[in-house]
Design a protein around this motif. Structure first.
Motif, PDB file in Angstrom:
ATOM      1  N   GLY A 152      98.921  75.814  -3.984  1.00  0.00           N
ATOM      2  CA  GLY A 152      97.122  74.790  -4.010  1.00  0.00           C
ATOM      3  C   GLY A 152      96.805  74.222  -2.998  1.00  0.00           C
ATOM      4  N   ILE A 153      97.797  73.336  -2.743  1.00  0.00           N
ATOM      5  CA  ILE A 153      97.063  72.392  -1.261  1.00  0.00           C
ATOM      6  C   ILE A 153      96.291  73.348  -0.131  1.00  0.00           C
ATOM      7  CG2 ILE A 153      97.755  71.059   1.006  1.00  0.00           C
ATOM      8  CD1 ILE A 153     100.323  69.986  -1.598  1.00  0.00           C
ATOM      9  N   ILE A 154      97.856  74.691  -0.224  1.00  0.00           N
ATOM     10  CA  ILE A 154      97.333  75.203   1.516  1.00  0.00           C
ATOM     11  C   ILE A 154      95.179  75.920   0.698  1.00  0.00           C
ATOM     12  CG2 ILE A 154      97.469  77.561   2.151  1.00  0.00           C
ATOM     13  CD1 ILE A 154     100.261  77.135   2.585  1.00  0.00           C
ATOM     14  N   PHE A 155      95.016  76.761  -0.091  1.00  0.00           N
ATOM     15  CA  PHE A 155      94.117  76.914  -0.493  1.00  0.00           C
ATOM     16  C   PHE A 155      92.938  76.373  -0.795  1.00  0.00           C
ATOM     17  CE2 PHE A 155      90.507  77.281  -4.038  1.00  0.00           C
ATOM     18  CZ  PHE A 155      90.514  78.266  -3.867  1.00  0.00           C
ATOM     19  N   TRP A 156      92.997  74.733  -1.075  1.00  0.00           N
ATOM     20  CA  TRP A 156      92.465  72.919  -0.914  1.00  0.00           C
ATOM     21  C   TRP A 156      91.969  73.265  -0.077  1.00  0.00           C
ATOM     22  CZ3 TRP A 156      88.884  71.021  -4.315  1.00  0.00           C
ATOM     23  CH2 TRP A 156      88.490  70.254  -3.715  1.00  0.00           C
ATOM     24  N   ASN A 210      88.846  73.964   1.688  1.00  0.00           N
ATOM     25  CA  ASN A 210      87.285  72.891   2.460  1.00  0.00           C
ATOM     26  C   ASN A 210      86.860  73.047   3.949  1.00  0.00           C
ATOM     27  OD1 ASN A 210      86.517  69.504   1.532  1.00  0.00           O
ATOM     28  ND2 ASN A 210      87.488  69.631   3.433  1.00  0.00           N
ATOM     29  N   THR A 211      88.177  73.228   4.539  1.00  0.00           N
ATOM     30  CA  THR A 211      87.590  73.679   5.927  1.00  0.00           C
ATOM     31  C   THR A 211      86.630  74.753   6.280  1.00  0.00           C
ATOM     32  OG1 THR A 211      90.274  73.086   6.578  1.00  0.00           O
ATOM     33  CG2 THR A 211      88.850  74.256   8.177  1.00  0.00           C
ATOM     34  N   ALA A 212      86.740  75.913   6.003  1.00  0.00           N
ATOM     35  CA  ALA A 212      85.578  76.624   5.742  1.00  0.00           C
ATOM     36  C   ALA A 212      84.309  75.975   5.441  1.00  0.00           C
ATOM     37  CB  ALA A 212      86.190  78.157   4.654  1.00  0.00           C
ATOM     38  N   MET A 213      84.001  75.231   4.179  1.00  0.00           N
ATOM     39  CA  MET A 213      82.862  74.885   4.087  1.00  0.00           C
ATOM     40  C   MET A 213      82.077  73.953   5.295  1.00  0.00           C
ATOM     41  SD  MET A 213      82.182  73.328   0.102  1.00  0.00           S
ATOM     42  CE  MET A 213      82.788  71.712   0.454  1.00  0.00           C
TER      43      MET A 213
END
Length: 210
Positions: free
Chosen positions: A43-47, A51-54
């Motif tokens: 979940g941390i990796i996905f989040w 967020n980085t992509a956004m």
């Protein structure tokens, strides 16, 4: 019949003991605790990736990576005070078109996916097409800013933060009027960084009154 949980010395005691026992108990091949740890890390990796992509889509480089923006509105924006000024503070595209608050930011990004569709359609892929659509596009943005009380403008500006005594008489007068009437930034500041297409609206209003 005696309760085995009370007679077995290896049985966990207390609420925390039973919870720990449950977490360590295998679920098929892995314990619940192991699954929670792996899920948490995932979940941390996905989040972080999301967020980085956004945030990457908020950069000036991303905004002008398509020629529609680079060859039209970016050229206009570079001539304004938001791009270059005496204090060296620069407001880029996302500062004016994307809210800072996370919930509003995500909603704005979802709305912006419509622009990808029009990119594929080639709706504004030439300067002529862009100018033909310019007033319509501007109306959509004005309406959005009016609805959210110029949220993006207030990323930097606020009536409370203004020192009106240091403003020119005309600016001071209209800011005081705007506060009393409960007006928002976009009511007066249309065309602040792009071609003043709002003058087309003013001309149309004048024709209607004739």
């Amino acid at each position: 019949m005696r309760d085995k949980s009370t007679s077995d010395p290896k049985a966990p005691k207390g609420t925390l003991g039973r919870l720990w026992h449950t977490l360590r108990r295998p679920s098929a091949h892995y314990s619940v605790l192991a699954l929670l740890i792996v899920g948490g890390i995932g979940g941390i990796i996905f989040w972080g990736g999301f967020n980085t992509a956004m945030e990457a889509t908020n950069t000036l480089e991303f905004c002008i990576s398509c020629h529609e923006m680079r060859d039209n509105v970016y050229v206009e924006y570079k001539k304004t005070v938001h791009y270059q000024n005496r204090t060296g503070v620069r407001a880029i595209c996302s500062d004016c078109h994307v809210p800072k608050e996370w919930v509003y930011k995500v909603r704005r990004k979802i709305e912006a996916t419509n622009e990808l569709w029009h990119k594929m359609l080639g709706s504004v892929d030439t300067p002529e097409k862009f100018d033909a659509k310019r007033l319509e596009l501007a109306k959509h943005e004005w309406a959005r800013l009016k609805k959210n009380d110029s949220l993006e403008c207030r990323n930097c500006h606020s009536f409370d933060g203004m020192k009106t005594d240091a403003q020119k008489d005309r600016a001071k007068k209209f800011h005081e009027i705007a506060q009393k009437k409960g007006e928002t930034c976009i009511d007066c500041h249309k065309g602040i960084a792009h071609k003043p297409v709002h003058k087309q609206l003013e001309a149309a209003d004048e024709e209607e009154t004739l």
